[in-house]
Structures are given as structure tokens and as C-alpha cells.
Design a protein around this motif. Structure first.
Motif, PDB file in Angstrom:
ATOM      1  N   SER A  42       0.827  -1.192   0.000  1.00 18.17           N
ATOM      2  CA  SER A  42       0.000   0.000   0.000  1.00 18.17           C
ATOM      3  C   SER A  42       0.869   1.252   0.000  1.00 18.17           C
ATOM      4  CB  SER A  42      -0.932  -0.030   1.214  1.00 18.17           C
ATOM      5  OG  SER A  42      -1.874   1.019   1.180  1.00 18.17           O
ATOM      6  N   GLN A  45       4.757   0.953   0.288  1.00 17.65           N
ATOM      7  CA  GLN A  45       5.360   0.184  -0.797  1.00 17.65           C
ATOM      8  C   GLN A  45       5.413   0.968  -2.099  1.00 17.65           C
ATOM      9  OE1 GLN A  45       4.347  -3.975  -0.977  1.00 17.65           O
ATOM     10  NE2 GLN A  45       4.606  -4.068  -3.183  1.00 17.65           N
ATOM     11  N   VAL A  46       4.359   1.770  -2.380  1.00 24.20           N
ATOM     12  CA  VAL A  46       4.387   2.519  -3.641  1.00 24.20           C
ATOM     13  C   VAL A  46       5.522   3.540  -3.643  1.00 24.20           C
ATOM     14  CG1 VAL A  46       1.941   2.175  -4.132  1.00 24.20           C
ATOM     15  CG2 VAL A  46       2.647   4.195  -2.840  1.00 24.20           C
ATOM     16  N   GLU A  49       8.775   1.493  -4.302  1.00 25.86           N
ATOM     17  CA  GLU A  49       8.863   1.038  -5.684  1.00 25.86           C
ATOM     18  C   GLU A  49       9.216   2.175  -6.636  1.00 25.86           C
ATOM     19  OE1 GLU A  49       5.073  -0.794  -6.235  1.00 25.86           O
ATOM     20  OE2 GLU A  49       5.704  -2.720  -5.378  1.00 25.86           O
ATOM     21  N   ALA A  50       8.671   3.363  -6.381  1.00 27.99           N
ATOM     22  CA  ALA A  50       8.991   4.516  -7.230  1.00 27.99           C
ATOM     23  C   ALA A  50      10.462   4.893  -7.092  1.00 27.99           C
ATOM     24  CB  ALA A  50       8.099   5.693  -6.863  1.00 27.99           C
ATOM     25  N   THR A 241      -5.510  -2.460  -1.610  1.00 24.05           N
ATOM     26  CA  THR A 241      -4.344  -2.376  -2.471  1.00 24.05           C
ATOM     27  C   THR A 241      -3.415  -3.560  -2.241  1.00 24.05           C
ATOM     28  OG1 THR A 241      -3.242  -0.984  -0.832  1.00 24.05           O
ATOM     29  CG2 THR A 241      -4.411   0.140  -2.608  1.00 24.05           C
ATOM     30  N   GLY A 242      -2.592  -3.843  -3.232  1.00 21.49           N
ATOM     31  CA  GLY A 242      -1.695  -4.985  -3.125  1.00 21.49           C
ATOM     32  C   GLY A 242      -2.453  -6.296  -3.189  1.00 21.49           C
ATOM     33  N   VAL A 257      -5.125   3.730  -6.948  1.00 19.64           N
ATOM     34  CA  VAL A 257      -3.843   3.584  -6.268  1.00 19.64           C
ATOM     35  C   VAL A 257      -2.886   4.714  -6.627  1.00 19.64           C
ATOM     36  CG1 VAL A 257      -4.074   1.084  -6.133  1.00 19.64           C
ATOM     37  CG2 VAL A 257      -2.946   2.106  -8.112  1.00 19.64           C
ATOM     38  N   LEU A 258      -1.938   4.948  -5.744  1.00 25.25           N
ATOM     39  CA  LEU A 258      -0.915   5.964  -5.945  1.00 25.25           C
ATOM     40  C   LEU A 258       0.207   5.450  -6.843  1.00 25.25           C
ATOM     41  CD1 LEU A 258      -0.443   7.360  -2.328  1.00 25.25           C
ATOM     42  CD2 LEU A 258      -1.147   8.701  -4.318  1.00 25.25           C
ATOM     43  N   ASP A 259       0.744   6.353  -7.635  1.00 28.56           N
ATOM     44  CA  ASP A 259       1.993   6.109  -8.343  1.00 28.56           C
ATOM     45  C   ASP A 259       2.908   7.281  -7.989  1.00 28.56           C
ATOM     46  OD1 ASP A 259       4.131   5.689  -9.999  1.00 28.56           O
ATOM     47  OD2 ASP A 259       2.961   5.445 -11.834  1.00 28.56           O
ATOM     48  N   TYR A 261       6.071   7.652  -8.746  1.00 24.06           N
ATOM     49  CA  TYR A 261       7.176   7.883  -9.668  1.00 24.06           C
ATOM     50  C   TYR A 261       7.144   9.277 -10.307  1.00 24.06           C
ATOM     51  CZ  TYR A 261      10.334   7.490 -13.632  1.00 24.06           C
ATOM     52  OH  TYR A 261      11.323   7.716 -14.544  1.00 24.06           O
ATOM     53  N   THR A 293      -6.972   0.620 -10.913  1.00 22.62           N
ATOM     54  CA  THR A 293      -6.634  -0.735 -11.327  1.00 22.62           C
ATOM     55  C   THR A 293      -7.693  -1.263 -12.284  1.00 22.62           C
ATOM     56  OG1 THR A 293      -7.855  -1.762  -9.496  1.00 22.62           O
ATOM     57  CG2 THR A 293      -5.560  -1.155  -9.087  1.00 22.62           C
TER      58      THR A 293
END
Length: 329
Positions: A42, A45-46, A49-50, A241-242, A257-259, A261, A293
Motif C-alpha cells: 500500500s 510500498q508505492v 517502488e517509485a 491495495t496490493g 492507487v498511488l503512483d 514515480y 486498477t
């Protein structure tokens, strides 16, 4: 009203007709602090990952610090990295905003990024950017989808702490649901925690016992508990999420969901261009900081053209054709 800023574009300073930039080592040294665990599927983690994507692309050298929700623990850590001369210190989460802004005053040559609600925009510094996301949009899209599910009479709503921005997301969900299914009744509970999955599971079971066939969650680690309870008691979810321990595939219709990046890329580009500081970035549908999603039917009775309806809604939000109310009121 705070306007959305197009993310992912580097700004440049022009001096005497030439583009000027500050010399930085390549890659930049970046530390990312998250309040919880970076494998939560969630919010935390986002962010990880970015940042890892930027590291893979060669833009940054990343240091990650988890479980930094307590300011008494995060403040000395932030100060340590500032003293070491890191190029960028990111505090991902409202829990980190105060120590980030406090220490940024003492290290004007270090770049800092804080996150929080819209009020953060007025508290930024020449070496500190701010970030938030459009909570109302996130909730509204979830409510829009919920309103399209046939046969729903009662919908549960599970949130974390009863903070202004969390409530804004809930208000957005109610509006979206009302427009699609004005007769639907809602049962709403705030658990007081972003991460207490057990409590979220308990309140979800209580809602299902009261007739909720769908439970929406405004997100974070509590989604794992919502999904687990829904899978056990035969309900659907929106907002999980996830993978949620494998339960999301079984019960979750969709999530917004958030991105991170685009935001993190903007930080790096602005630092290199010499234009970083005192900017407030808002992740939303228009700049793809919020992404929906794919719809997972999981037994829900959905319109055949729901994907087209959602695409049209997203396009209207992105273009500004559809303007949502201020859900912070």
C-alpha cells in the motif's frame, strides 16, 4: 483552491539566455523514510517502488528507512542524513512532515520533501517541496464504481485515523456512491490506525453482519484486514491495495492507487535544474499520480459498459470537464 501541477516535467532556470543548472553528483544520494513497512502492498510500498525505479534508471542512489512514524525516532535519523550531505531527504507520510520541515531550516543546502494535507502548501521552504494526493478524487472514483454494482442496499466504509484528509476521501466516496445508487445506505467506521489490520477485520465483519455486501476502505495497511474479513464472510471490497495475502483477487472489485514515480522524478529533475523548492505537488488523475486498477468482477453484477463509463469519467476529471466539490468541507 490548490491547482494540480503537471508532474514529471523538469523546470529550468534561464540565465542570460542560457540554461543554468547546479552541479550534482550523478546519481543523487537520496534517503526515503516511510512510516510503516515498505512491503505493505500500500502507501509505503508505492513510495519504495517509485524510488527503486529511479535507482534502476541510474538517477539516484537510494537509502531506505522504514518504521519512521514516531517523530522522536525519525528526527535524529533525518538530521543524520542531512549532516552527511544527502542530496534529497523524502519524508513519505504526514507523520514525517514536522521533523522534515524543522530540520530543513538547519540545512538550507540539502533538499527535503514533506507530505501531508493541503495545509502543507503554505508551510514550505526554499529547500523543501511538499506533496499530497487528491483524496476526494480517490474516494469519488471508488464510490462511482460502487454505485454501479447492482443489488447493493448497504455499503460499509472503513478508514484509519479520523483526519481531515481521510474524511475528505470518505466524503468523495459517499458522493460517488450517491450519484450512482442514491438509495444505498452506508455504515462508516474509523479504526484510528492506518495499519491495524486486525481491528479493520473486526469492524468489517460487523458491517457484513449488518447487511453490507460491499466494504470500501480508504486504504493503507487496514485494507489487508478488510479483504480478509470480506473473503471469509462472503462480501466484496473496493479500495484494497496490493495482494492482501491473496484475498484481493478474490474480493476486490477495483482500487484507485498511488503512483509516486512522477512526483519523485520531478524532485530529481528540479534538483538538477536548480529549480527545486517551495513547490506543492498534488497527485491526481490528470497527472497519473492516481491510477485505477483493472476492474475485477469477482461475482459482482456490473454494467457491460462499466469500463467505458469509468474511462469517460477519468477523461472528464483529467481534462477538467468534471470538477468535483471540495470534499474537505
Amino acid at each position: 483552491m490548490i491547482s494540480l501541477r503537471t508532474l514529471g516535467l523538469a523546470a529550468a532556470l534561464t540565465v542570460s539566455g542560457l540554461f543554468a543548472s547546479t552541479a550534482f553528483a550523478d546519481p543523487l544520494k537520496v534517503v526515503l523514510l516511510v512510516p510503516g513497512h515498505a512491503n505493505d502492498g500500500s502507501f509505503n510500498q508505492v513510495a519504495r517502488e517509485a524510488a527503486e525505479k529511479l535507482q534502476k534508471e541510474g538517477d539516484i542512489k537510494l537509502e531506505l528507512r522504514e518504521a519512521m512514524a514516531d517523530p522522536s525516532q525519525s528526527e535524529p535519523v533525518i538530521r543524520q542524513y542531512a549532516a552527511m550531505g544527502y542530496d534529497l531527504i523524502i519524508g513519505h507520510g504526514i507523520e514525517l512532515s514536522e521533523p522534515i520541515l524543522k530540520i530543513a531550516k538547519d540545512y538550507p543546502k540539502v533538499h527535503f520533501a514533506a507530505s501531508g494535507g493541503p495545509d502543507l502548501a503554505d508551510r514550505l521552504l526554499p529547500n523543501a517541496d511538499g506533496w499530497t494526493y487528491d483524496f476526494g478524487q480517490q474516494g469519488y472514483l471508488g464510490g462511482f464504481i460502487a454505485g454501479k454494482i447492482a443489488g447493493l442496499e448497504t455499503v460499509g466504509m472503513v478508514g484509519g485515523p479520523e483526519l481531515a484528509f481521510v474524511k475528505a476521501s470518505h466524503n468523495g466516496f459517499k458522493q460517488g456512491l450517491k450519484e450512482g445508487n442514491p438509495a444505498a445506505k452506508t455504515i462508516e467506521t474509523y479504526t484510528g490506525s492506518f495499519d491495524d489490520a486486525q481491528k479493520a477485520a473486526e469492524v468489517t465483519r460487523g458491517m457484513i453482519a449488518q447487511g453490507a455486501k460491499l466494504v470500501w476502505t480508504s486504504g493503507d495497511g487496514i485494507g489487508n484486514g478488510v479483504a480478509a474479513a470480506a473473503a471469509q464472510d462472503g462480501a466484496l471490497t473496493i479500495g484494497v491495495t496490493g495482494e492482501a495475502g491473496g484475498n484481493a483477487a478474490k474480493v476486490n472489485v477495483a482500487s484507485i492507487v498511488l503512483d509516486m514515480y512522477p512526483t519523485y522524478k520531478t524532485y530529481i529533475d528540479d534538483i538538477k535544474a536548480g529549480s527545486f523548492g517551495k513547490k506543492f505537488l498534488v497527485s491526481g488523475i490528470a497527472n497519473r499520480g492516481l491510477v485505477m486498477t483493472s476492474i475485477n468482477t469477482v461475482g459482482a453484477k456490473l454494467p457491460d459498459d462499466l469500463n467505458k463509463q469509468v474511462d469517460a469519467l477519468v477523461a472528464d476529471l483529467a481534462s477538467g470537464k468534471l470538477k468535483l466539490p471540495n470534499f474537505f468541507q
